[in-house]
Design a protein around this motif. Structure first.
Motif, PDB file in Angstrom:
ATOM      1  N   VAL A  51       6.503   9.173  -4.653  1.00  7.41           N
ATOM      2  CA  VAL A  51       5.894   7.849  -4.793  1.00  7.41           C
ATOM      3  C   VAL A  51       5.474   7.317  -3.432  1.00  7.41           C
ATOM      4  O   VAL A  51       4.400   6.728  -3.281  1.00  7.41           O
ATOM      5  N   VAL A  52       6.321   7.514  -2.427  1.00  5.28           N
ATOM      6  CA  VAL A  52       5.969   7.079  -1.075  1.00  5.28           C
ATOM      7  C   VAL A  52       4.661   7.721  -0.635  1.00  5.28           C
ATOM      8  O   VAL A  52       3.760   7.058  -0.093  1.00  5.28           O
ATOM      9  N   ARG A  53       4.533   9.021  -0.884  1.00  2.00           N
ATOM     10  CA  ARG A  53       3.302   9.717  -0.494  1.00  2.00           C
ATOM     11  C   ARG A  53       2.097   9.184  -1.274  1.00  2.00           C
ATOM     12  O   ARG A  53       1.000   9.027  -0.720  1.00  2.00           O
ATOM     13  N   ALA A  54       2.302   8.906  -2.565  1.00  2.19           N
ATOM     14  CA  ALA A  54       1.201   8.387  -3.383  1.00  2.19           C
ATOM     15  C   ALA A  54       0.777   6.995  -2.909  1.00  2.19           C
ATOM     16  O   ALA A  54      -0.419   6.693  -2.854  1.00  2.19           O
ATOM     17  N   VAL A  55       1.748   6.164  -2.560  1.00  2.00           N
ATOM     18  CA  VAL A  55       1.419   4.826  -2.068  1.00  2.00           C
ATOM     19  C   VAL A  55       0.722   4.917  -0.722  1.00  2.00           C
ATOM     20  O   VAL A  55      -0.261   4.215  -0.464  1.00  2.00           O
ATOM     21  N   ARG A  56       1.207   5.801   0.156  1.00  2.00           N
ATOM     22  CA  ARG A  56       0.524   5.997   1.436  1.00  2.00           C
ATOM     23  C   ARG A  56      -0.939   6.409   1.212  1.00  2.00           C
ATOM     24  O   ARG A  56      -1.851   5.896   1.876  1.00  2.00           O
ATOM     25  N   ALA A  57      -1.158   7.340   0.293  1.00  2.00           N
ATOM     26  CA  ALA A  57      -2.523   7.804   0.028  1.00  2.00           C
ATOM     27  C   ALA A  57      -3.401   6.657  -0.477  1.00  2.00           C
ATOM     28  O   ALA A  57      -4.575   6.537  -0.087  1.00  2.00           O
ATOM     29  N   ARG A  58      -2.839   5.801  -1.331  1.00  2.00           N
ATOM     30  CA  ARG A  58      -3.608   4.660  -1.833  1.00  2.00           C
ATOM     31  C   ARG A  58      -3.913   3.673  -0.711  1.00  2.00           C
ATOM     32  O   ARG A  58      -5.004   3.114  -0.636  1.00  2.00           O
ATOM     33  N   LEU A  59      -2.930   3.461   0.175  1.00  2.00           N
ATOM     34  CA  LEU A  59      -3.160   2.571   1.314  1.00  2.00           C
ATOM     35  C   LEU A  59      -4.265   3.103   2.218  1.00  2.00           C
ATOM     36  O   LEU A  59      -5.138   2.351   2.673  1.00  2.00           O
ATOM     37  N   TRP A  60      -4.259   4.413   2.466  1.00  2.00           N
ATOM     38  CA  TRP A  60      -5.323   5.013   3.277  1.00  2.00           C
ATOM     39  C   TRP A  60      -6.686   4.806   2.621  1.00  2.00           C
ATOM     40  O   TRP A  60      -7.676   4.509   3.300  1.00  2.00           O
ATOM     41  N   GLN A  61      -6.746   4.970   1.315  1.00  2.00           N
ATOM     42  CA  GLN A  61      -8.018   4.803   0.622  1.00  2.00           C
ATOM     43  C   GLN A  61      -8.511   3.366   0.737  1.00  2.00           C
ATOM     44  O   GLN A  61      -9.704   3.110   0.962  1.00  2.00           O
ATOM     45  N   ARG A  62      -7.595   2.413   0.603  1.00  2.00           N
ATOM     46  CA  ARG A  62      -7.980   1.013   0.746  1.00  2.00           C
ATOM     47  C   ARG A  62      -8.443   0.715   2.171  1.00  2.00           C
ATOM     48  O   ARG A  62      -9.411  -0.030   2.377  1.00  2.00           O
ATOM     49  N   LEU A  63      -7.750   1.279   3.157  1.00  2.00           N
ATOM     50  CA  LEU A  63      -8.150   1.071   4.547  1.00  2.00           C
ATOM     51  C   LEU A  63      -9.549   1.627   4.800  1.00  2.00           C
ATOM     52  O   LEU A  63     -10.370   0.990   5.472  1.00  2.00           O
ATOM     53  N   TRP A  64      -9.813   2.802   4.277  1.00  2.00           N
ATOM     54  CA  TRP A  64     -11.107   3.433   4.465  1.00  2.00           C
ATOM     55  C   TRP A  64     -12.215   2.595   3.825  1.00  2.00           C
ATOM     56  O   TRP A  64     -13.254   2.330   4.438  1.00  2.00           O
ATOM     57  N   THR A  65     -11.966   2.122   2.597  1.00  2.00           N
ATOM     58  CA  THR A  65     -12.946   1.267   1.921  1.00  2.00           C
ATOM     59  C   THR A  65     -13.152  -0.031   2.683  1.00  2.00           C
ATOM     60  O   THR A  65     -14.294  -0.484   2.883  1.00  2.00           O
ATOM     61  N   SER A  66     -12.050  -0.646   3.119  1.00  2.00           N
ATOM     62  CA  SER A  66     -12.138  -1.909   3.859  1.00  2.00           C
ATOM     63  C   SER A  66     -12.899  -1.740   5.165  1.00  2.00           C
ATOM     64  O   SER A  66     -13.723  -2.587   5.535  1.00  2.00           O
ATOM     65  N   TYR A  67     -12.612  -0.644   5.882  1.00  2.00           N
ATOM     66  CA  TYR A  67     -13.277  -0.446   7.168  1.00  2.00           C
ATOM     67  C   TYR A  67     -14.777  -0.229   6.981  1.00  2.00           C
ATOM     68  O   TYR A  67     -15.593  -0.722   7.771  1.00  2.00           O
ATOM     69  N   GLN A  68     -15.142   0.490   5.940  1.00  2.00           N
ATOM     70  CA  GLN A  68     -16.564   0.684   5.659  1.00  2.00           C
ATOM     71  C   GLN A  68     -17.261  -0.654   5.410  1.00  2.00           C
ATOM     72  O   GLN A  68     -18.378  -0.886   5.891  1.00  2.00           O
ATOM     73  N   GLN A  69     -16.590  -1.531   4.640  1.00  2.00           N
ATOM     74  CA  GLN A  69     -17.158  -2.862   4.386  1.00  2.00           C
ATOM     75  C   GLN A  69     -17.271  -3.661   5.681  1.00  2.00           C
ATOM     76  O   GLN A  69     -18.274  -4.327   5.937  1.00  2.00           O
ATOM     77  N   ALA A  70     -16.226  -3.586   6.503  1.00  2.00           N
ATOM     78  CA  ALA A  70     -16.188  -4.377   7.738  1.00  2.00           C
ATOM     79  C   ALA A  70     -17.187  -3.883   8.776  1.00  2.00           C
ATOM     80  O   ALA A  70     -17.562  -4.634   9.682  1.00  2.00           O
ATOM     81  N   GLN A  71     -17.639  -2.650   8.674  1.00  2.00           N
ATOM     82  CA  GLN A  71     -18.600  -2.094   9.634  1.00  2.00           C
ATOM     83  C   GLN A  71     -20.029  -2.596   9.407  1.00  2.00           C
ATOM     84  O   GLN A  71     -20.890  -2.409  10.271  1.00  2.00           O
ATOM     85  N   ARG A  72     -20.267  -3.239   8.295  1.00  2.00           N
ATOM     86  CA  ARG A  72     -21.639  -3.634   7.970  1.00  2.00           C
ATOM     87  C   ARG A  72     -22.215  -4.637   8.961  1.00  2.00           C
ATOM     88  O   ARG A  72     -23.430  -4.772   9.062  1.00  2.00           O
TER      89      ARG A  72
END
Length: 372
Positions: free
Chosen positions: A80-101
């Motif tokens: 579960v820890v690994r799955a949550v980490r993976a979800r957090l990374w995905q959210r960070l990646w999506t957020s950073y893409q939005q913030a780069q605009r």
């Protein structure tokens, strides 16, 4: 571009935050700019994303025993820890893409990040190239995110045996990730208070600000308030969901179904216009086998991903600063305040004042509550 090369004195060791406090905030005065434009919101957002990504990357270097020690647990649910980490990374990646605009308007914290691998690499090294303008923010942000990450990993480590808002139990549950970029939903729990309490002042304040939120009420407190007088005017212009009959875990409570039925019937009867079919589980704890009952009652679980922690030692301003930092980090989400406590309104006032020109939006409570 204001980035200038500067070296940090050193990194905190992974074990420094082994026993994080239960309540943590970040003094936003350490950030050298006001969020008085959408572009400056994005600058601060990119910085917080990279700061959190840094501590997330560091946490992956811990083996299972070291992680358990850091979190103060005897054992951890590593999958579960690994799955949550993976979800957090995905959210960070999506957020950073939005913030780069907005990088064309202000290139601070804009790095050549074109993939998740690039983000991981940049997160591991970005603190060495932050620049003197932001030096006072770097280490306090690192400490905040280390402790905030520990909050999340501790919940992940005991999930689903002890459920919480850290992850969903089914696709029907909501947690704020379904919102659009820069959109936030205000929610309030634990009320209503008695007549003349902070609940009254808060709902009146929201109406004056032309804002709305979802108030998740406790059935027993709602009944006491209704027995003392009409409640329709209290929640005029707002939405009302349920939190169960009492503020107690609905995961182990044998009477959890009756708790939901009674609360739902009470609110639907007294507030048919404001009622939304959402259940906010106290402590985030609910049953993994409760989905069919929830569906039969036409209810959905509504979780949160930004907790103001206004029920502890944080001041109202510190609570608001915590919320702002997490808004910058996740760029969208469901914010949880406690309307029966006096800190919610001054915290919200501070938050609105400091984000008024930042380009964020507030989600319509009815649209969110009735969305399929």
């Amino acid at each position: 571009m204001r980035i200038a090369t500067a070296l940090l004195a050193g990194l905190l060791s992974l074990g420094v935050q082994a026993a994080p406090a239960d309540f943590v905030s970040l003094d936003r005065n350490l950030w050298p700019e006001q969020l008085d434009s959408p572009a400056l919101f994005d600058v601060a957002s990119r910085a917080e994303i990279l700061s959190f990504a840094r501590v997330l990357h560091e946490s992956e270097m811990l083996d299972e025993q070291a992680l358990a020690t850091r979190l103060g647990l005897r054992q951890v649910n590593l999958p579960v820890v690994r799955a949550v980490r993976a979800r957090l990374w995905q959210r960070l990646w999506t957020s950073y893409q939005q913030a780069q605009r907005s990088c064309g308007q202000d290139a601070s914290f804009c790095y050549p990040v074109a993939s998740m691998a690039d983000l991981r690499m940049q997160a591991a090294t970005f603190a060495t190239d932050v620049g003197t303008f932001y030096t006072g923010w770097v280490e306090p942000s690192h400490q905040f995110h280390s402790r905030y990450l520990d909050e999340q990993l501790r919940k992940a480590a005991v999930f689903p045996q002890t459920s919480s808002e850290v992850d969903k139990l089914s696709s029907r549950e909501r947690n704020g990730e379904e919102l659009n970029d820069r959109m936030f939903l205000l929610t309030f729990v634990g009320g209503p208070g008695p007549e003349g309490s902070s609940t009254d002042a808060l709902t009146d304040y929201l109406r004056r600000q032309k804002l709305e939120g979802i108030f998740f009420v406790l059935g027993n407190r709602f009944k006491q308030r209704r027995d003392a007088g009409p409640v329709a005017s209290l929640y005029a212009g707002q939405c009302v969901g349920i939190q169960g009959w009492e503020y107690r875990s609905h995961a182990q409570w044998q009477g959890w179904q009756d708790s939901l039925r009674r609360s739902q019937a009470q609110v639907q009867a007294d507030l048919p216009e404001q009622y939304v079919p959402l259940f906010r589980p106290p402590y985030g704890q609910r049953r993994s086998d409760g989905e069919s009952f929830m569906a039969s009652q036409q209810l959905r679980v509504s979780l949160w991903d930004i907790d103001a922690q206004d029920d502890g030692p944080l001041s109202a301003e510190a609570s608001a600063q915590r919320v702002m930092t997490l808004m910058l980090l996740w760029r969208k989400g469901v914010i949880q305040f406690r309307d029966s406590l006096p800190k919610a309104q001054p915290a919200l006032e501070w938050l609105l004042q400091h984000t008024a020109q930042s380009g964020i939006g507030w989600e319509d409570c009815q649209a969110y509550g009735l969305r399929e």
